[in-house]
Design a protein around this motif. Structure first.
Motif, PDB file in Angstrom:
ATOM      1  N   ASN A 361       0.831  -1.215   0.000  1.00 17.37           N
ATOM      2  CA  ASN A 361       0.000   0.000   0.000  1.00 17.37           C
ATOM      3  C   ASN A 361       0.863   1.262   0.000  1.00 17.37           C
ATOM      4  OD1 ASN A 361      -2.967  -1.056   1.921  1.00 17.37           O
ATOM      5  ND2 ASN A 361      -2.080  -1.788   0.027  1.00 17.37           N
ATOM      6  N   SER A 362       1.841   1.300  -0.902  1.00 19.39           N
ATOM      7  CA  SER A 362       2.738   2.458  -1.017  1.00 19.39           C
ATOM      8  C   SER A 362       2.003   3.614  -1.697  1.00 19.39           C
ATOM      9  CB  SER A 362       3.975   2.092  -1.832  1.00 19.39           C
ATOM     10  OG  SER A 362       4.609   0.943  -1.310  1.00 19.39           O
ATOM     11  N   ASP A 363       2.007   4.778  -1.054  1.00 23.53           N
ATOM     12  CA  ASP A 363       1.330   5.950  -1.632  1.00 23.53           C
ATOM     13  C   ASP A 363       1.953   6.357  -2.965  1.00 23.53           C
ATOM     14  OD1 ASP A 363      -0.673   6.343   0.261  1.00 23.53           O
ATOM     15  OD2 ASP A 363       0.689   7.423   1.607  1.00 23.53           O
ATOM     16  N   ARG A 364       3.252   6.170  -3.124  1.00 25.83           N
ATOM     17  CA  ARG A 364       3.912   6.586  -4.367  1.00 25.83           C
ATOM     18  C   ARG A 364       3.588   5.645  -5.529  1.00 25.83           C
ATOM     19  NH1 ARG A 364       7.677   3.570  -1.668  1.00 25.83           N
ATOM     20  NH2 ARG A 364       8.954   2.124  -2.907  1.00 25.83           N
ATOM     21  N   LEU A 365       2.955   4.506  -5.232  1.00 26.57           N
ATOM     22  CA  LEU A 365       2.625   3.542  -6.282  1.00 26.57           C
ATOM     23  C   LEU A 365       1.122   3.405  -6.471  1.00 26.57           C
ATOM     24  CD1 LEU A 365       5.214   0.694  -5.550  1.00 26.57           C
ATOM     25  CD2 LEU A 365       5.417   2.611  -7.146  1.00 26.57           C
ATOM     26  N   ARG A 366       0.381   4.475  -6.253  1.00 26.17           N
ATOM     27  CA  ARG A 366      -1.064   4.436  -6.414  1.00 26.17           C
ATOM     28  C   ARG A 366      -1.457   4.637  -7.878  1.00 26.17           C
ATOM     29  NH1 ARG A 366      -4.621   5.024  -2.051  1.00 26.17           N
ATOM     30  NH2 ARG A 366      -6.098   5.985  -3.486  1.00 26.17           N
ATOM     31  N   ALA A 367      -2.520   3.961  -8.277  1.00 22.29           N
ATOM     32  CA  ALA A 367      -3.140   4.221  -9.568  1.00 22.29           C
ATOM     33  C   ALA A 367      -4.081   5.419  -9.431  1.00 22.29           C
ATOM     34  CB  ALA A 367      -3.910   2.995 -10.052  1.00 22.29           C
ATOM     35  N   ASP A 368      -4.282   6.139 -10.523  1.00 27.12           N
ATOM     36  CA  ASP A 368      -5.087   7.357 -10.486  1.00 27.12           C
ATOM     37  C   ASP A 368      -6.580   7.058 -10.473  1.00 27.12           C
ATOM     38  OD1 ASP A 368      -2.819   8.917 -10.598  1.00 27.12           O
ATOM     39  OD2 ASP A 368      -2.882   9.169 -12.779  1.00 27.12           O
ATOM     40  N   SER A 369      -7.345   7.936  -9.838  1.00 26.19           N
ATOM     41  CA  SER A 369      -8.787   7.921 -10.044  1.00 26.19           C
ATOM     42  C   SER A 369      -9.062   8.495 -11.430  1.00 26.19           C
ATOM     43  CB  SER A 369      -9.488   8.753  -8.971  1.00 26.19           C
ATOM     44  OG  SER A 369      -9.113  10.116  -9.084  1.00 26.19           O
ATOM     45  N   ARG A 370     -10.238   8.131 -12.005  1.00 25.40           N
ATOM     46  CA  ARG A 370     -10.522   8.643 -13.343  1.00 25.40           C
ATOM     47  C   ARG A 370     -12.022   8.640 -13.619  1.00 25.40           C
ATOM     48  NH1 ARG A 370      -7.512   3.625 -12.657  1.00 25.40           N
ATOM     49  NH2 ARG A 370      -8.462   1.989 -13.916  1.00 25.40           N
ATOM     50  N   ASP A 371     -12.402   9.597 -14.462  1.00 21.19           N
ATOM     51  CA  ASP A 371     -13.742   9.676 -15.025  1.00 21.19           C
ATOM     52  C   ASP A 371     -13.591   9.616 -16.538  1.00 21.19           C
ATOM     53  OD1 ASP A 371     -15.787  10.457 -12.743  1.00 21.19           O
ATOM     54  OD2 ASP A 371     -13.944  11.574 -12.359  1.00 21.19           O
ATOM     55  N   LEU A 372     -14.172   8.591 -17.140  1.00 18.90           N
ATOM     56  CA  LEU A 372     -14.026   8.363 -18.573  1.00 18.90           C
ATOM     57  C   LEU A 372     -15.385   8.492 -19.254  1.00 18.90           C
ATOM     58  CD1 LEU A 372     -11.642   5.254 -18.508  1.00 18.90           C
ATOM     59  CD2 LEU A 372     -11.026   7.673 -18.642  1.00 18.90           C
ATOM     60  N   PHE A 373     -15.386   9.092 -20.448  1.00 19.32           N
ATOM     61  CA  PHE A 373     -16.607   9.322 -21.195  1.00 19.32           C
ATOM     62  C   PHE A 373     -16.500   8.671 -22.572  1.00 19.32           C
ATOM     63  CE2 PHE A 373     -16.216  12.705 -18.138  1.00 19.32           C
ATOM     64  CZ  PHE A 373     -17.499  12.844 -17.631  1.00 19.32           C
ATOM     65  N   GLY A 374     -17.622   8.153 -23.041  1.00 21.89           N
ATOM     66  CA  GLY A 374     -17.671   7.544 -24.362  1.00 21.89           C
ATOM     67  C   GLY A 374     -18.971   7.893 -25.054  1.00 21.89           C
ATOM     68  N   ALA A 375     -19.015   7.658 -26.372  1.00 20.50           N
ATOM     69  CA  ALA A 375     -20.216   7.964 -27.144  1.00 20.50           C
ATOM     70  C   ALA A 375     -20.284   7.054 -28.358  1.00 20.50           C
ATOM     71  CB  ALA A 375     -20.216   9.432 -27.577  1.00 20.50           C
ATOM     72  N   ARG A 376     -21.538   6.800 -28.805  1.00 21.63           N
ATOM     73  CA  ARG A 376     -21.758   6.008 -30.019  1.00 21.63           C
ATOM     74  C   ARG A 376     -22.923   6.609 -30.802  1.00 21.63           C
ATOM     75  NH1 ARG A 376     -22.740  -0.097 -29.321  1.00 21.63           N
ATOM     76  NH2 ARG A 376     -24.376   0.668 -27.910  1.00 21.63           N
ATOM     77  N   LEU A 377     -22.846   6.536 -32.116  1.00 17.52           N
ATOM     78  CA  LEU A 377     -23.922   6.960 -33.002  1.00 17.52           C
ATOM     79  C   LEU A 377     -23.955   5.971 -34.151  1.00 17.52           C
ATOM     80  CD1 LEU A 377     -26.084   9.005 -33.976  1.00 17.52           C
ATOM     81  CD2 LEU A 377     -24.218  10.255 -35.112  1.00 17.52           C
ATOM     82  N   GLY A 378     -25.131   5.369 -34.400  1.00 14.85           N
ATOM     83  CA  GLY A 378     -25.138   4.344 -35.425  1.00 14.85           C
ATOM     84  C   GLY A 378     -26.505   4.039 -35.980  1.00 14.85           C
ATOM     85  N   TYR A 379     -26.487   3.130 -36.937  1.00  9.57           N
ATOM     86  CA  TYR A 379     -27.703   2.627 -37.572  1.00  9.57           C
ATOM     87  C   TYR A 379     -27.574   1.117 -37.706  1.00  9.57           C
ATOM     88  CZ  TYR A 379     -30.830   1.139 -41.305  1.00  9.57           C
ATOM     89  OH  TYR A 379     -31.757   0.448 -42.037  1.00  9.57           O
ATOM     90  N   GLN A 380     -28.646   0.390 -37.357  1.00  9.42           N
ATOM     91  CA  GLN A 380     -28.656  -1.054 -37.483  1.00  9.42           C
ATOM     92  C   GLN A 380     -29.915  -1.485 -38.230  1.00  9.42           C
ATOM     93  OE1 GLN A 380     -26.252  -3.533 -36.454  1.00  9.42           O
ATOM     94  NE2 GLN A 380     -27.602  -4.554 -37.940  1.00  9.42           N
ATOM     95  N   GLY A 381     -29.723  -1.997 -39.443  1.00  9.73           N
ATOM     96  CA  GLY A 381     -30.825  -2.547 -40.204  1.00  9.73           C
ATOM     97  C   GLY A 381     -30.951  -4.034 -39.975  1.00  9.73           C
ATOM     98  N   GLU A 382     -31.757  -4.686 -40.794  1.00 11.35           N
ATOM     99  CA  GLU A 382     -31.925  -6.124 -40.644  1.00 11.35           C
ATOM    100  C   GLU A 382     -30.617  -6.870 -40.876  1.00 11.35           C
ATOM    101  OE1 GLU A 382     -35.056  -7.651 -42.983  1.00 11.35           O
ATOM    102  OE2 GLU A 382     -36.622  -6.430 -42.056  1.00 11.35           O
ATOM    103  N   GLN A 383     -29.794  -6.369 -41.787  1.00 11.61           N
ATOM    104  CA  GLN A 383     -28.526  -7.032 -42.093  1.00 11.61           C
ATOM    105  C   GLN A 383     -27.325  -6.099 -41.939  1.00 11.61           C
ATOM    106  OE1 GLN A 383     -29.785  -8.557 -46.063  1.00 11.61           O
ATOM    107  NE2 GLN A 383     -29.228 -10.566 -45.259  1.00 11.61           N
ATOM    108  N   MET A 384     -27.441  -4.867 -42.416  1.00 10.00           N
ATOM    109  CA  MET A 384     -26.308  -3.938 -42.429  1.00 10.00           C
ATOM    110  C   MET A 384     -26.331  -3.021 -41.220  1.00 10.00           C
ATOM    111  SD  MET A 384     -23.642  -2.913 -44.339  1.00 10.00           S
ATOM    112  CE  MET A 384     -24.037  -3.367 -46.027  1.00 10.00           C
ATOM    113  N   GLY A 385     -25.142  -2.758 -40.657  1.00  9.77           N
ATOM    114  CA  GLY A 385     -25.022  -1.825 -39.554  1.00  9.77           C
ATOM    115  C   GLY A 385     -23.780  -0.975 -39.702  1.00  9.77           C
ATOM    116  N   VAL A 386     -23.858   0.284 -39.268  1.00  6.81           N
ATOM    117  CA  VAL A 386     -22.703   1.181 -39.288  1.00  6.81           C
ATOM    118  C   VAL A 386     -22.714   1.991 -38.002  1.00  6.81           C
ATOM    119  CG1 VAL A 386     -23.969   2.992 -40.523  1.00  6.81           C
ATOM    120  CG2 VAL A 386     -21.455   2.933 -40.608  1.00  6.81           C
TER     121      VAL A 386
END
Length: 429
Positions: A361-386
């Motif tokens: 539990n060394s303070d100098r070897l701590r991993a950072d806290s983090r807030d991560l954001f993501g996003a998706r925009l797409g279209y899904q048909g019966e067969q094709m998707g992008v």
């Protein structure tokens, strides 16, 4: 490569038999800097080739008062790994050498198990669940190290002398080790649930967990073995379901016996210890539901507190310390839009507290806290998707792991993935 075969046969109105057979093969090769420093201290090429074959037979039986599943399970795992070290500095009897060596490791393991679980309805609102699993694990482990070359280094210029000195190192470093491992375990489970109302139910579960022991492959001496890990798991919770909305809240505790702990040997390698006793406890909340007009939401929050209760190694007592890589608070949230024409979009957020990366539990070897954001925009048909997507869209810089070795002159940090944007095209047939 993965191949799965499933077959189901209905025996009677309330019983059926299922057969599941699978075979998987995986190959991975990685080249990296040996000590993760700016100096030319050699490199490695690691290759891992694995193969798994499994066969499972399940019998399902259901009546108005009873629902059961029983099964037989068998699997074979094969692993072949090699690690080639090249131009690795090595000092012996005052001589400074650059050495090359190959470490090969083989593991052939089998798992056999028989299990059963039953839901027994006790009246209109109570359900009792009883389960058990008996499992046997056996493995043959083999490792060998072979020095393939060594050249004397000029202590002034740092260059190498074009002569083979491997005969000096081979009697010291060459090894060939075989170590079998195996254990058997019986794992019971009991749970009780109560339908408080048509929408709200409560439950309590007590079960036992297990992780098989094995052998660490090392380059010198006998391969050290480590024992299995056992857990006693307790869960107490509530579930709420109404329409599209589902909410579940629970508190839990896990008591570990002989917990398997990864202890860092150097920048790229770990060995496994068995801690005497440890515990993990906390609470979780998860939810999902429709907001209307095509919008929906799901997410969760978690809190966990970890501690070694009895753990001593090389005269150092780690009792009271937290587990490595165990953030106390985590959370995630996704808002999604979807319409009948196949268009969809979502925004996501995830949070993780910082955490220790070592058992000290060394303070100098701590991993950072983090807030991560993501996003998706797409279209899904019966067969094709992008789809267009973005991960870590704010390009957050955060450290996930650290390693410090004054003797090697290394102070290394491992960082999370940077921002990634891209497009995906899919076709279903």
């Amino acid at each position: 490569q993965l191949v799965v075969f499933k077959q189901r046969a209905d025996l009677t109105a309330g019983s059926s038999l299922s057969l599941i057979a699978s075979h998987a093969e995986n190959y991975n090769q990685r080249k990296g800097d040996y000590d993760i420093s700016a100096e030319d201290n050699g490199y490695f090429i690691n290759t891992v080739d694995t193969e798994n074959s499994a066969l499972e037979l399940r019998l399902h039986y259901k009546t108005a008062l009873l629902k059961t599943v029983s099964g037989l399970y068998y699997s074979e795992d094969k692993l072949r790994g090699t690690s080639s070290s090249v131009d690795l500095p090595y000092t012996i009897s005052g001589l400074r050498l650059r050495a090359a060596a190959d470490l090969a490791a083989d593991r052939n393991a089998t798992t056999k198990a028989v299990y059963s679980e039953a839901d027994i309805h006790l009246g209109s609102r109570w359900t009792l669940t009883l389960g058990a699993r008996y499992e046997e694990n056996q493995a043959d482990n083999h490792s060998a190290l072979t020095v393939t070359g060594a050249q004397l280094m000029d202590p002034v210029a740092g260059s190498t002398v074009p002569a083979d000195f491997s005969a000096v190192l081979k009697p010291i470093l060459d090894s060939d080790n075989t170590a079998p491992s195996g254990d058997a375990v019986f794992l019971p489970k009991v749970a009780i649930s109560l339908d408080i109302t048509d929408q709200l139910s409560g439950y309590f579960t007590r079960s036992q967990g297990y992780r098989a022991g094995s052998v660490d492959f090392v380059s010198e001496g006998e391969s050290p073995s480590y024992g299995p890990e056992y857990t006693n798991n307790y869960d107490l919770g509530l579930k709420f379901q109404q329409g599209s909305w589902f909410v579940q809240a629970s508190i839990f505790r896990i008591d570990y016996e002989d917990m398997q702990i990864g202890v860092r040997v150097d920048a790229s390698n770990f060995r496994t210890d068995n801690a005497g006793e440890a515990r993990s406890q906390g609470a979780e909340l998860e939810f999902r539901g429709e907001l209307g007009a095509g919008f929906s939401v799901f997410g969760g929050i978690g809190y966990v507190d970890t501690a070694f209760i009895e753990y001593e190694d090389d005269g150092v007592d780690y009792a009271g310390n937290h587990f490595p890589n165990a953030p106390r608070n985590t959370a995630n949230l996704v808002v999604r839009y979807e319409n009948s024409r196949g268009l969809y979009a979502d925004l996501s957020w995830s949070h993780s507290d910082g955490s220790f990366t070592d058992r000290e539990n060394s303070d100098r070897l701590r991993a950072d806290s983090r807030d991560l954001f993501g996003a998706r925009l797409g279209y899904q048909g019966e067969q094709m998707g992008v789809e267009l997507y973005g991960q870590n869209i704010t390009d957050k810089f955060y450290i996930t792991d650290r390693f410090n070795s004054p003797s090697l002159g290394i102070d290394a940090a491992y960082v999370g993935d940077p921002r990634e944007v891209g497009a995906r095209l899919s076709y279903r047939f």
